[in-house]
Each structure stands twice: as structure tokens, then as C-alpha cells.
Design an enzyme around this catalytic site. Structure first.
Site, short mmCIF file in Angstrom:
data_model
loop_
_atom_site.label_atom_id
_atom_site.label_comp_id
_atom_site.label_asym_id
_atom_site.label_seq_id
_atom_site.Cartn_x
_atom_site.Cartn_y
_atom_site.Cartn_z
N GLU A 105 0.26 15.00 7.77
CA GLU A 105 -0.88 15.06 8.68
C GLU A 105 -1.28 16.52 8.89
O GLU A 105 -0.50 17.43 8.60
CB GLU A 105 -0.54 14.41 10.02
CG GLU A 105 -0.18 12.94 9.92
CD GLU A 105 0.10 12.30 11.28
OE1 GLU A 105 -0.03 13.02 12.31
OE2 GLU A 105 0.45 11.11 11.31
N PRO A 106 -2.50 16.76 9.39
CA PRO A 106 -2.93 18.14 9.64
C PRO A 106 -1.96 18.91 10.53
O PRO A 106 -1.77 20.12 10.36
CB PRO A 106 -4.29 17.97 10.32
CG PRO A 106 -4.81 16.66 9.79
CD PRO A 106 -3.60 15.80 9.65
N GLY A 123 3.49 18.87 8.72
CA GLY A 123 3.79 19.02 7.31
C GLY A 123 5.30 19.04 7.14
O GLY A 123 5.95 18.01 6.98
N ILE A 180 -3.10 13.43 0.48
CA ILE A 180 -2.44 12.21 0.02
C ILE A 180 -2.70 12.01 -1.47
O ILE A 180 -3.81 11.67 -1.89
CB ILE A 180 -2.91 10.98 0.82
CG1 ILE A 180 -2.74 11.24 2.33
CG2 ILE A 180 -2.13 9.75 0.39
CD1 ILE A 180 -1.36 11.67 2.75
N GLU A 193 12.24 11.62 -5.45
CA GLU A 193 11.17 12.48 -5.96
C GLU A 193 11.69 13.88 -6.30
O GLU A 193 11.38 14.43 -7.36
CB GLU A 193 10.03 12.57 -4.94
CG GLU A 193 8.79 13.28 -5.47
CD GLU A 193 7.60 13.11 -4.55
OE1 GLU A 193 6.91 12.07 -4.66
OE2 GLU A 193 7.35 14.01 -3.72
N GLN A 251 2.33 37.33 -18.71
CA GLN A 251 2.59 38.73 -19.05
C GLN A 251 2.82 38.89 -20.56
O GLN A 251 2.34 39.84 -21.18
CB GLN A 251 3.80 39.25 -18.28
CG GLN A 251 3.95 40.76 -18.27
CD GLN A 251 2.86 41.44 -17.45
OE1 GLN A 251 2.42 40.89 -16.44
NE2 GLN A 251 2.44 42.62 -17.87
N PHE A 306 1.65 36.99 -22.96
CA PHE A 306 0.40 36.76 -23.68
C PHE A 306 -0.66 37.81 -23.39
O PHE A 306 -1.69 37.85 -24.07
CB PHE A 306 -0.14 35.37 -23.35
CG PHE A 306 0.41 34.26 -24.21
CD1 PHE A 306 -0.39 33.64 -25.15
CD2 PHE A 306 1.73 33.85 -24.09
CE1 PHE A 306 0.12 32.62 -25.96
CE2 PHE A 306 2.25 32.85 -24.88
CZ PHE A 306 1.45 32.22 -25.82
N GLY A 307 -0.43 38.64 -22.39
CA GLY A 307 -1.37 39.71 -22.09
C GLY A 307 -2.72 39.18 -21.67
O GLY A 307 -2.82 38.26 -20.86
N GLY A 308 -3.79 39.76 -22.24
CA GLY A 308 -5.14 39.34 -21.87
C GLY A 308 -5.40 37.88 -22.14
O GLY A 308 -6.12 37.20 -21.39
#
Length: 384
Positions: A129-130, A133, A161, A246, A340, A342-344
Site C-alpha cells: 500500500e502507499p 511497504g 501490484i 519467491e 563498463q 562495453f564502454g559506449g
């Protein structure tokens, strides 16, 4: 604990590899960047069995033990890049279908369980719920019995949800006794078309994008008493058990995803050249890849230990918290290291290597935050 795979377990893994490569091998990163639920993909995974792995065969499931369930989920995470789909399937299976199997009356099992285990019905677990948590049992949603006791009237709001926009059923947790916390919570199974139940539109996300999620609102939602899961006041215990499932099994998918990304990093580091040699020859790159490998293997060991304990009937709440914490944090760090390396190209949508990071960040929050896991661990080792 024997870490060697049996021939039967190897057959399970090979079946997932063949299914996933045939069914989802053509999925590209662009197709899973939007927050659209793919009903066709869900149905194909359900037909294979990914909505009822641990559910007994008499109820339409596969009847797998916990470790074998983990192996199936892990392999799916390794071979399918759509972690949103995997998360949606696992949330349905472990947080909704398993509680019905474990705690449902014969009436509720006959009514729903087979269709849930076969994925013909989609379920959503509604507890957050708001205002509640991590402090989940301070919820404000209430369930008040009618004068005759044949109905309950539920009022409240639930948020974040998973599966809510497409769910046929909701496991809704509500206070039946506001003077208690843990013992004041009960669980109800509510059909989507029940008057007084309203579901918001799908909310957009950056990670686990294809997992649908929404808020639900309960306004004098009239629920028959025979839709109560378990008994009055047992909702918190039911939810706690579902989170053990879970935290144990869903995170196997992240172990599989880490292995997939590790392999991508190894291939890239052999092919990409700078200063006249493959970048994998540079210690800055090779050290990162070695660290990814260490994180992967230690995560897998913790995961399998939890599965073995569960199948032996041994108490394992401490090890479940250790496993959940370690895997989620390692998945995030692996995602950062992959970018990192894979760079760009690491932030290129076309390459999609950043997907692990985006999909792993929520793993430090859902099913109990990393900080909550640390609190559980601290309690178990005598610090609380």
C-alpha cells in the site's frame, strides 16, 4: 549436498533451452523496452509449464521439487532476455498460485488451482500500500464481515501490484482485526469482475518493462466468506511463506541472467580490440570479468543450498535472506560492470547490455528490500 546434476535434471535444463531458443530466441531488446504485456509470450510459456512448476500434477502443474524448480527458472533467465515476462510468470506462480495450493480449501482449489497452474488464469498478489511497504502489516485495507458472516466488505488501496492490469484473480490482504498487526491480517481471493474492485491503468517502468503493474482500489468490495484463503488471522503467515518461495525461486532467474551477461562480456572482450590487442588482455577488463564469474558462482551456491534445504525440510529462512540479498546485489553490480566493459556501446539501446542493470535494480526492492534482508540476517545471528 550433491552439486552434480542428475540425468533427469539435465533433461529439464535441455528442455528449457530448446523451448526458449525456439520460442523466444528472436526477441530483441527493442521489443521489450516498452511496457506492453505480451499475451502470446505468456501463453507459450504457460503451455510449456512455467506457471505451475512446483504445483502437483493432479492440479495441472509439473510437481517439481524446489531445487528442480530453481533449475528451470535459472535456465529460463539464461536463455530468455525478457526478464519482465519471467518476473510476471514467477510472481503469478510463487506469490499467488503456491499460496492457493498450500492453504486453499478444496472448494477454492477445485475452482481455481488447475487454471492457475496452467496459466489459463492470471493472478496478482496485492499487499503493498502507499503507506505500508517494508512495514507491510501496518496496512490500512480492512475486511469487515457482514451481519450474517457470509460476506466481507473490503475497503482500501493497493499499489505496485504485479500483473494487476491483466489479472483474472487477486490475492488481497486486509485487516480483519485492526487491533493486531501480524495476527490481524487475512487473505482473500477476489475475482476481477467483483463489484467494488477497480484496477488502474498499467504504470510505466524502466526495468522489468514488460511486467504489467497497477494500483487497485477496494470500495465496499463484497467478497463471499468462502473466498477466504486459510482462516481468519492467518494472512500474514500465508504471505510470509509465499515470500520464502519467491525469494528462493524467483531469484534463480537473475543467476541465469548473470551467466548470460558473463558470456556476452567474454565474447565481446575477445573480439573488441584497442591498442592492437583484445581488451580482455587488459587487467582492468579481465579483473571485472573474473569478479562477475565469482559473483555468479557464489550466487549459484547460495541458491542451490536454499533449494536443497527446502527439499530436505530444513529451516532455511536465514539462508533465503542471504541468497536473496547476495543475488540481487550481485546482479546490479554485474550489470554495472558489463556496461563498463562495453564502454559506449554499454548504454546503446541496440546492444541492450544495460538491460540486466535496469532489470536488477528492482530486485533490491521487491520481495523485501536488501535492507530488510540485512535486518533478517542480523536477527538470525543474534544482533537483534
Amino acid at each position: 549436498m550433491d552439486l552434480g546434476l542428475t540425468s533427469e535434471q539435465q533433461a529439464y535444463i535441455e528442455s528449457v533451452v530448446k523451448f526458449s531458443e525456439k520460442t523466444f530466441g528472436s526477441i530483441n531488446v527493442q521489443s521489450i523496452s516498452s511496457s506492453d504485456f505480451n499475451e502470446k509470450n505468456w501463453k507459450q510459456a504457460a503451455e510449456f509449464g512455467f506457471t505451475g512448476l512446483p504445483i502437483p500434477e493432479q492440479w495441472g502443474g509439473s510437481g517439481l521439487n524446489v531445487l528442480d524448480t530453481m533449475l528451470m527458472v535459472e535456465t529460463f533467465g539464461k536463455t530468455c532476455i525478457d526478464m519482465g515476462l519471467i518476473f510476471s510468470l514467477c510472481a503469478h506462480m510463487f506469490a499467488s498460485t503456491v499460496p492457493l495450493w498450500k492453504h486453499g480449501s478444496e472448494y477454492l482449489k477445485e475452482k481455481y488451482l488447475t487454471d492457475l497452474a496452467q496459466g489459463k488464469l492470471i493472478a496478482a498478489n496485492a499487499i503493498t500500500e502507499p503507506g505500508s511497504g517494508s512495514d507491510v502489516y501496518s496496512m490500512n485495507t480492512t475486511a469487515i464481515p457482514s451481519a450474517k458472516g457470509d460476506y466481507f466488505y473490503l475497503n482500501g488501496e493497493k499499489c505496485f501490484i504485479t500483473n494487476a492490469p491483466v489479472a483474472d484473480l487477486f490475492l488481497v490482504y486486509a485487516k480483519t482485526d485492526t487491533s493486531h498487526s501480524f495476527l490481524g491480517v487475512s487473505c482473500f481471493i477476489i475475482d476481477r469482475n467483483t463489484p467494488g474492485l477497480q484496477v488502474s491503468s498499467n504504470r510505466q517502468k524502466t526495468g522489468l518493462a514488460t511486467t504489467p503493474w497497477a494500483d487497485i482500489y477496494l470500495n465496499d468490495c463484497k467478497v463471499p466468506s468462502n473466498q477466504l484463503l486459510g482462516s481468519i488471522g492467518t494472512g500474514a503467515a500465508i504471505f510470509h511463506e509465499s515470500m520464502i518461495w519467491e525469494r528462493s525461486c524467483l531469484f534463480a532467474a537473475y543467476v541465469g541472467a548473470m551467466e548470460r551477461v558473463l558470456n556476452q562480456c567474454i565474447v565481446f572482450s575477445k573480439e573488441r580490440k584497442q591498442f592492437g590487442k583484445p581488451i580482455g588482455h587488459n587487467q582492468a577488463i579481465s579483473n571485472r570479468i573474473v569478479d562477475i564469474k565469482v559473483r555468479l558462482e557464489t550466487s549459484r551456491l547460495l541458491l542451490y543450498k536454499v533449494g536443497w534445504q527446502a527439499d530436505q525440510g530444513k529451516p532455511n529462512e536465514l539462508d533465503v535472506a542471504l541468497s536473496k540479498l547476495w543475488i540481487s546485489e550481485n546482479a546490479v553490480q554485474t550489470g554495472l560492470d558489463a556496461i563498463q566493459i562495453f564502454g559506449g556501446m554499454g548504454v546503446s539501446k541496440e546492444v541492450g547490455i544495460d538491460k540486466l542493470l535496469l532489470d536488477a535494480l528492482p530486485a533490491r526492492i521487491f520481495s523485501g528490500t536488501s535492507d530488510i534482508q540485512r535486518e533478517l540476517i542480523a536477527r538470525h545471528i543474534g544482533l537483534r
